[in-house]
Design a protein around this motif. Structure first.
Motif: not given
Length: 105
Positions: A17, A20, A24, A58, A83-84, A86-88, A91
């Motif tokens: 987080f 990310w 971001l 986003l 960004v993509s 670390s986000q995926y 999740f």
């Protein structure tokens, strides 16, 4: 085992987080305005003219990808990748943690 995984999951999510969020913030402050500027200088209209609370960053990968890729530098693409990913991954860690706690145990 479950308690150990909870700590590992929590620390992983917090670190992801943080990565990310920082990526971001940098993406929203450096990449988005520079791509918009290059698009406008070329005579095209901006893909998303309104930015409500920075949410445009986003949605950037989901808009006209050919136009954005045409004006993005390798730095922009690399930062978008960070960004993509670390986000995926964040999740995915949350989903695997939920799966292990609720289905397996």
């Amino acid at each position: 085992m479950t308690e150990e995984f909870s700590w590992i999951e929590l620390m992983s999510v917090l670190v992801l987080f943080l990565v990310w969020g920082i990526a971001l913030l940098i993406f929203n402050r450096t990449t988005v305005p520079s791509i918009d500027k290059r698009i406008e200088e070329a005579g095209c209209s901006r893909e998303m003219p309104v930015d409500i609370m920075g949410t445009r960053a986003l949605k950037y990968p989901f808009i006209n990808g050919e136009l954005v890729n045409k004006y993005a530098t390798s730095y922009d693409k690399g930062l978008g990748f960070i960004v993509s990913i670390s986000q995926y991954v964040m999740f995915l860690v949350v989903f695997i943690g939920w799966l292990i706690r609720s289905v397996i145990f």
